[in-house]
Design a protein around this motif. Structure first.
Motif, mmCIF file in Angstrom:
data_model
loop_
_atom_site.group_PDB
_atom_site.id
_atom_site.type_symbol
_atom_site.label_atom_id
_atom_site.label_comp_id
_atom_site.label_asym_id
_atom_site.label_seq_id
_atom_site.Cartn_x
_atom_site.Cartn_y
_atom_site.Cartn_z
ATOM 1 N N ASP A 3 1.773 5.213 -7.803
ATOM 2 C CA ASP A 3 3.132 5.166 -8.307
ATOM 3 C C ASP A 3 4.090 4.666 -7.242
ATOM 4 O O ASP A 3 5.051 3.963 -7.521
ATOM 5 C CB ASP A 3 3.579 6.562 -8.792
ATOM 6 C CG ASP A 3 2.875 6.942 -10.074
ATOM 7 O OD1 ASP A 3 2.371 6.030 -10.741
ATOM 8 O OD2 ASP A 3 2.829 8.133 -10.393
ATOM 9 N N ASP A 9 7.589 2.030 -12.257
ATOM 10 C CA ASP A 9 6.902 2.940 -13.165
ATOM 11 C C ASP A 9 7.622 4.285 -13.210
ATOM 12 O O ASP A 9 8.151 4.685 -14.207
ATOM 13 C CB ASP A 9 5.443 3.154 -12.732
ATOM 14 C CG ASP A 9 4.594 1.941 -13.007
ATOM 15 O OD1 ASP A 9 5.151 0.989 -13.575
ATOM 16 O OD2 ASP A 9 3.414 1.939 -12.652
ATOM 17 N N PRO A 13 8.033 5.154 -18.660
ATOM 18 C CA PRO A 13 7.086 4.150 -19.144
ATOM 19 C C PRO A 13 7.773 2.985 -19.858
ATOM 20 O O PRO A 13 7.128 1.993 -20.177
ATOM 21 C CB PRO A 13 6.202 4.945 -20.107
ATOM 22 C CG PRO A 13 7.067 6.059 -20.577
ATOM 23 C CD PRO A 13 7.943 6.420 -19.405
ATOM 24 N N LYS A 91 -5.996 5.067 -16.362
ATOM 25 C CA LYS A 91 -5.297 5.326 -15.097
ATOM 26 C C LYS A 91 -5.692 4.302 -14.026
ATOM 27 O O LYS A 91 -4.875 3.925 -13.192
ATOM 28 C CB LYS A 91 -5.627 6.732 -14.587
ATOM 29 C CG LYS A 91 -5.063 7.864 -15.422
ATOM 30 C CD LYS A 91 -5.577 9.194 -14.890
ATOM 31 C CE LYS A 91 -5.181 10.340 -15.787
ATOM 32 N NZ LYS A 91 -5.785 11.610 -15.341
ATOM 33 N N SER A 94 -4.842 0.493 -16.280
ATOM 34 C CA SER A 94 -3.675 0.506 -17.177
ATOM 35 C C SER A 94 -4.132 0.535 -18.628
ATOM 36 O O SER A 94 -5.191 -0.005 -18.984
ATOM 37 C CB SER A 94 -2.735 -0.693 -16.949
ATOM 38 O OG SER A 94 -3.147 -1.841 -17.664
ATOM 39 N N THR A 143 0.039 7.233 -25.817
ATOM 40 C CA THR A 143 1.242 6.398 -25.732
ATOM 41 C C THR A 143 2.397 7.027 -26.493
ATOM 42 O O THR A 143 3.534 7.058 -26.012
ATOM 43 C CB THR A 143 0.953 4.986 -26.276
ATOM 44 O OG1 THR A 143 -0.076 4.391 -25.491
ATOM 45 C CG2 THR A 143 2.198 4.109 -26.226
ATOM 46 N N THR A 146 3.992 9.797 -24.489
ATOM 47 C CA THR A 146 4.588 9.473 -23.190
ATOM 48 C C THR A 146 5.694 8.433 -23.285
ATOM 49 O O THR A 146 6.656 8.479 -22.520
ATOM 50 C CB THR A 146 3.514 8.963 -22.206
ATOM 51 O OG1 THR A 146 2.816 7.854 -22.806
ATOM 52 C CG2 THR A 146 2.513 10.052 -21.873
ATOM 53 N N ASP A 209 2.429 1.005 -18.600
ATOM 54 C CA ASP A 209 2.050 1.672 -17.350
ATOM 55 C C ASP A 209 1.323 0.694 -16.440
ATOM 56 O O ASP A 209 1.058 -0.456 -16.806
ATOM 57 C CB ASP A 209 1.176 2.909 -17.624
ATOM 58 C CG ASP A 209 -0.090 2.573 -18.397
ATOM 59 O OD1 ASP A 209 -0.420 1.382 -18.546
ATOM 60 O OD2 ASP A 209 -0.775 3.507 -18.858
ATOM 61 N N ARG A 210 1.031 1.141 -15.240
ATOM 62 C CA ARG A 210 0.285 0.355 -14.277
ATOM 63 C C ARG A 210 -0.941 1.158 -13.832
ATOM 64 O O ARG A 210 -0.898 2.389 -13.754
ATOM 65 C CB ARG A 210 1.157 0.040 -13.048
ATOM 66 C CG ARG A 210 2.230 -1.000 -13.330
ATOM 67 C CD ARG A 210 1.616 -2.404 -13.393
ATOM 68 N NE ARG A 210 2.639 -3.425 -13.519
ATOM 69 C CZ ARG A 210 3.108 -3.887 -14.676
ATOM 70 N NH1 ARG A 210 2.654 -3.394 -15.810
ATOM 71 N NH2 ARG A 210 4.029 -4.830 -14.698
#
Length: 534
Positions: A3, A9, A13, A91, A94, A143, A146, A209-210
């Protein structure tokens, strides 16, 4: 990367969907999320889309009656293995990257499955298709929990609930009509245009996200191995146990012990390893732990109801595939109509209230089946399905919402994988237990009915005499033997009806127990929906 390496990020999100003035481009968000939901629907649908067309597939690839069941089993086994790994993969690479690659693999394996020429090829391609599908299924829920603000999560959860409940319900109906209109190959080819749309929407708009590539170092391969062996062993034992006599079969007994040992080893490994492949932290939250049990039961209710009713219609009432599909469509229509109402209930009330009401209605609706007879018609089953549909949709949305209501966003991906895994495993356990109940109770009832037909029973003797006279009038060579055969068939049919009634009662009791359990959840308020705008 971490992060820290991606300051955009943070905890937001939606950072990459904000305009210069800070407003969120909700159109892009909905298109990305919509693509994920469509892909999830496609993946869940493919579990049951082959149900009404197994005989045509069997003839097309030259499979035996025992082998053809693996068209469904191989898909489910692969799904169960990959679903809990999806959070870790997302995670690391992505959500968008994992989803797009999974969807591409799903398209390719769907085409290969459609071109299968033998059962061996189909089992391999269906397994690969299941792996791709399992990587798509948890992403939409994670998704939703979040990306959307608190006041919109119930609405997103409604969409998720529709997918989970509608897809397996309408799967046999859609599959039957596709096979009749075109051929069984199109059960799989239909995924190509839909999958391409999903790939475009997700790759273009679902940048939420990344990934952190550093997670690729120190992967818990021992944990992966233990989990794979445990889930595969458990799923196979559940799928095949009823037909093989459970622990009377050496392989089923061995796999059950293996699943228990490796399952315990996997849990120990995840609790002690520095970088667990599946985080069990969500179970530390009381609502998630209770919600996990209720999602397990809702899976049993959903898949169990979808399993027992078509079986009764086909085996006892001798309905055609089209007639079964038409009768089952009632559940889908009711669930579709109920979804927005259930969403408003969950938003307006303490989640425990719609949870208890939902499971209670499901228990009552399925419980009506405990009075089933061979004379039931469409409207008798329609009433049962309507109540079950209303209850299942309400309970599933409430259970999903309650499960994550007190979890931090950082645990949502792990929670989503666990919720989906537990629902699928619940469905497998529910169907396995139902198959056992049906087999055992039918045998018990047949024994009781046979014992009642004795020379000491005037009513039974009158029935035998009536059958004998009927066979004599029809010119049978041996009217007494024909009468005994007809009476035996009648008793077997009645025993089967009584066994199915016990199966419905068993499923209803499980849902009633979940309704009681819902009372013990911790209250969690849902923020009201905004008055207008996005």
């Amino acid at each position: 990367m971490s992060d820290a390496a991606h300051p955009d990020d943070g905890a937001d999100p939606l950072a990459r969907h904000r305009k210069a003035d800070g407003e969120v481009n909700w159109t892009a968000v909905f298109l990305g999320f919509g693509g994920m939901v469509l892909g999830q629907f496609m993946a869940v649908l493919d579990i049951q889309i082959v149900a009404a067309s197994l005989s045509q597939i069997q003839a097309g690839i030259g499979a035996t009656a025992d082998e053809i069941s693996w068209v469904q089993t191989s898909y489910l086994l692969a799904e169960v293995v990959i679903i809990p790994l999806t959070a870790y993969l997302s995670k690391m690479w992505s959500t968008r990257t994992v989803y797009v690659w999974a969807c591409g693999a799903f398209i390719v394996t769907s085409v290969l499955t459609g071109f299968s020429t033998n059962i061996e090829m189909m089992i391999v391609t269906r397994t690969l298709q299941g792996l791709a599908a399992g990587a798509m299924i948890p992403a939409a829920f994670a998704t939703a929990m979040t990306v959307f603000p608190q006041e919109r999560r119930v609405t997103a959860n409604v969409v998720f609930g529709l997918v989970v409940t509608l897809a397996p319900t309408i799967g046999p109906t859609l599959g039957g009509h596709l096979t009749d209109a075109l051929s069984w190959h199109w059960l799989f080819f239909i995924n190509v245009p839909i999958g391409l749309v999903v790939m475009f929407l997700v790759s273009r708009y679902a940048d939420f996200d990344r990934g952190d590539p550093r997670l690729g170092k120190g992967v818990d391969w021992l944990g992966v191995g233990l989990m794979t062996v445990a889930l595969l062993s458990m799923q196979y034992a559940l799928e095949e146990g009823a037909s093989e006599g459970w622990f009377d079969d050496g392989l089923i007994l061995f796999l059950t012990v293996l699943a228990a040992v490796t399952g315990a080893g996997f849990i120990w490994r995840q609790l002690t390893y520095r970088q667990p492949i599946v985080s069990l932290k969500p179970f530390g939250d009381r609502n998630f732990a209770l919600g996990a049990v209720m999602n397990f039961v809702s899976g049993a209710g959903l898949f169990g109801g979808t399993f027992i009713l078509p079986l009764f219609l086909g085996q006892v009432l001798a309905y055609s595939a089209a007639e079964v599909g038409t009768t089952m469509l009632v559940s889908g229509l009711v669930m579709f109509a109920m979804a927005p109402i259930a969403g408003r209930m969950v938003r307006a009330l303490d989640a425990r209230i719609p949870l208890v009401i939902g499971f209670g209605l499901t228990a009552y609706g399925i419980g009506l089946g405990s009075h089933v007879t061979a004379d039931w018609g469409f409207w008798d089953f329609a009433g049962l399905q309507a109540l079950r549909g209303i209850g299942t949709m309400t309970a599933m949305i409430a259970a999903s919402q309650l499960s994550v209501s007190t979890l931090p966003p950082s645990l949502m991906k792990d929670a989503s994988g666990l919720v989906n895994l537990l629902r699928n495993v619940g469905g497998a356990v529910g169907m396995a237990l139902l198959a056992t109940v049906l087999s055992h109770q039918t045998a018990v009832h047949l024994g009781d009915l046979s014992a009642a037909v004795t020379s000491a029973s005037p009513a039974a003797q009158d029935m035998v005499e009536g059958f004998t006279n009927l066979m004599r009038e029809r010119g049978m060579a041996d009217p007494e033997a024909s009468a005994n055969k007809a009476l035996g068939m009648l008793m077997r049919r009645q025993a089967s009806v009584m066994g199915f009634a016990d199966g419905f009662a068993f499923l209803a009791l499980a849902c009633a127990a979940a309704a009681v359990l819902g009372i013990f959840a911790k209250p969690a308020k849902v923020a009201p929906a905004p008055a207008g705008g996005h």
